[in-house]
Design an enzyme around this catalytic site. Structure first.
Site, PDB file in Angstrom:
ATOM      1  N   ALA A  71       0.853  -1.188   0.000  1.00  0.00           N
ATOM      2  CA  ALA A  71       0.000   0.000   0.000  1.00  0.00           C
ATOM      3  C   ALA A  71       0.892   1.242   0.000  1.00  0.00           C
ATOM      4  CB  ALA A  71      -0.884  -0.009   1.240  1.00  0.00           C
ATOM      5  N   GLN A  73       1.123   3.563   2.137  1.00  0.00           N
ATOM      6  CA  GLN A  73       1.744   3.736   3.456  1.00  0.00           C
ATOM      7  C   GLN A  73       2.292   2.409   4.005  1.00  0.00           C
ATOM      8  OE1 GLN A  73       2.744   6.258   5.250  1.00  0.00           O
ATOM      9  NE2 GLN A  73       2.043   7.747   3.747  1.00  0.00           N
ATOM     10  N   SER A  74       2.807   1.570   3.133  1.00  0.00           N
ATOM     11  CA  SER A  74       3.301   0.259   3.566  1.00  0.00           C
ATOM     12  C   SER A  74       4.518   0.364   4.484  1.00  0.00           C
ATOM     13  CB  SER A  74       3.658  -0.563   2.327  1.00  0.00           C
ATOM     14  OG  SER A  74       4.442  -1.673   2.682  1.00  0.00           O
ATOM     15  N   ASN A  75       4.407  -0.269   5.647  1.00  0.00           N
ATOM     16  CA  ASN A  75       5.564  -0.363   6.546  1.00  0.00           C
ATOM     17  C   ASN A  75       6.571  -1.379   6.015  1.00  0.00           C
ATOM     18  OD1 ASN A  75       4.371   1.316   8.690  1.00  0.00           O
ATOM     19  ND2 ASN A  75       2.885  -0.361   8.774  1.00  0.00           N
ATOM     20  N   CYS A  77       7.270  -1.898   2.902  1.00  0.00           N
ATOM     21  CA  CYS A  77       8.096  -1.237   1.875  1.00  0.00           C
ATOM     22  C   CYS A  77       9.163  -0.361   2.529  1.00  0.00           C
ATOM     23  CB  CYS A  77       7.210  -0.428   0.931  1.00  0.00           C
ATOM     24  SG  CYS A  77       6.243  -1.478  -0.188  1.00  0.00           S
TER      25      CYS A  77
END
Ligand SMILES: *Cc1c(COP(=O)(O)O)cnc(C)c1O
Length: 323
Positions: A71, A73-75, A77
């Site tokens: 997403a 706001q992917s953590n 990533c």
């Protein structure tokens, strides 16, 4: 459990702490927390543990670039970008959604950590990922694909070891509760619990999938991980506890329960949760305590999986106004 190749990225073991003020509000129950928000790599989180295994595999395969997706706001990533920076690899992130006008929260950090950001609509995520991989390959960048959420057996294995780490810490617990999404964290924990002879239960709070979908995902992944680690056991449906009743309008759309979880952990314990995963799981824990799902006197451990940088995302700027 067999050992698989691993590189050190996380500060381990993460602490286990009592939540004294929150416990006092729920007469008779004891709340504890395991601080995987403190794994240490660029604000930490559960993906750091998975990346110890996944990055070892990438390096063993001669990778010079890692590619993953998530997403906006992917953590996952953000932690992948940090791990890549530390190991001297290039990082390409395929983020689902629109390019924001302004980088904030995790995307700001992704950029700062040197990752290349590519945005794709949900329907085009897979094809964009394949295209970016192909392009990197043709350019001689030796790409390695890390799955969504780091959730394949290699990544999930990290949480089987993490559970063994927790058991070693020697605190008697009846329920371990965690946020669950791509399922690797819960799958690894369920396996680790079984292998260690843990007598309590591992409860996953779904943050985006209906219970049946997530259960199947966790079950399959837990058994694949058991095979990878020669664990010599089979995970059954009965081993998997899931609650998908706090989904509200869906992934990343905070509910009043989520907000309450975030606010109570912050104001009672000085612990920051996140608006997508841990807030939802914590809100569920507080509500389930009130509803009596956890019996009087039971000991509940909330496994904090990180994510607080998303609190600073533009999308959540107004979330706590007036609270
Ligand atoms: C990814 C993530 C989870 C969910 O872990 P899965 O292994 O994908 O189920 C929970 N909390 C945070 C903060 C995360 O970033």
């Amino acid at each position: 459990m067999k050992k698989i190749p691993r590189i050190s990225l996380a500060q381990l073991p993460t602490p286990v702490e009592p939540l004294k003020n929150l416990s006092a509000k729920f007469d008779g129950s004891q709340l504890w927390i395991k601080r995987d928000d403190q794994t240490g790599l660029a604000f930490g989180g559960n993906k750091t543990r998975k990346l110890e295994m996944l990055m070892a595999e990438a390096l063993a395969n001669g990778a010079r670039t890692v590619i993953t997706a998530g997403a906006v706001q992917s953590n996952h990533c953000r932690q992948t970008a940090a791990a890549a920076a530390k190991l001297g690899l290039d990082c390409i992130l395929v983020l689902t959604g629109q390019a924001p006008d302004l980088l904030s929260g995790n995307t700001l950090l992704d950029h700062l950590l040197g990752a290349e950001l590519v945005y794709a609509r949900k329907e085009e995520r897979e094809s964009t990922l394949t295209m970016m991989f192909q392009k990197a390959w043709e350019e001689g960048k030796r790409p390695y694909l890390i799955p969504y959420g780091g959730s394949n057996p290699t990544g999930a294995a990290a949480y089987a070891y993490a559970f063994a780490e927790f058991v070693q810490q020697g605190i008697e617990i009846d329920w371990v509760v965690t946020a669950s999404s791509s399922g690797g964290t819960q799958a690894g924990m369920v396996l680790g619990a079984k292998v260690s002879g843990f007598r309590g239960k591992v409860l996953g709070i779904s943050v985006d999938e209906p219970a049946a979908v997530l259960e199947e995902r966790v079950l399959t992944l837990a058994n694949q991980t058991a095979d990878l680690l020669d664990a010599g056991c089979k995970i059954l449906k009965e081993d998997i506890y899931l609650n998908a009743e706090y989904l509200g309008k869906g992934y990343g759309i905070p509910t009043d329960y989520d907000k309450r979880g975030i606010i109570e952990f912050a104001r009672e314990e000085g612990i920051l949760l996140d608006p997508v995963y841990t807030g939802r799981a914590a809100g569920a824990v507080l509500d389930l305590l009130e509803k009596g799902l956890f019996k009087h006197g039971e000991r509940i451990l909330f496994w904090h999986t990180g994510g607080a940088p998303a609190l600073f995302a533009d999308a959540y700027r107004e979330l706590f106004a007036g609270s």
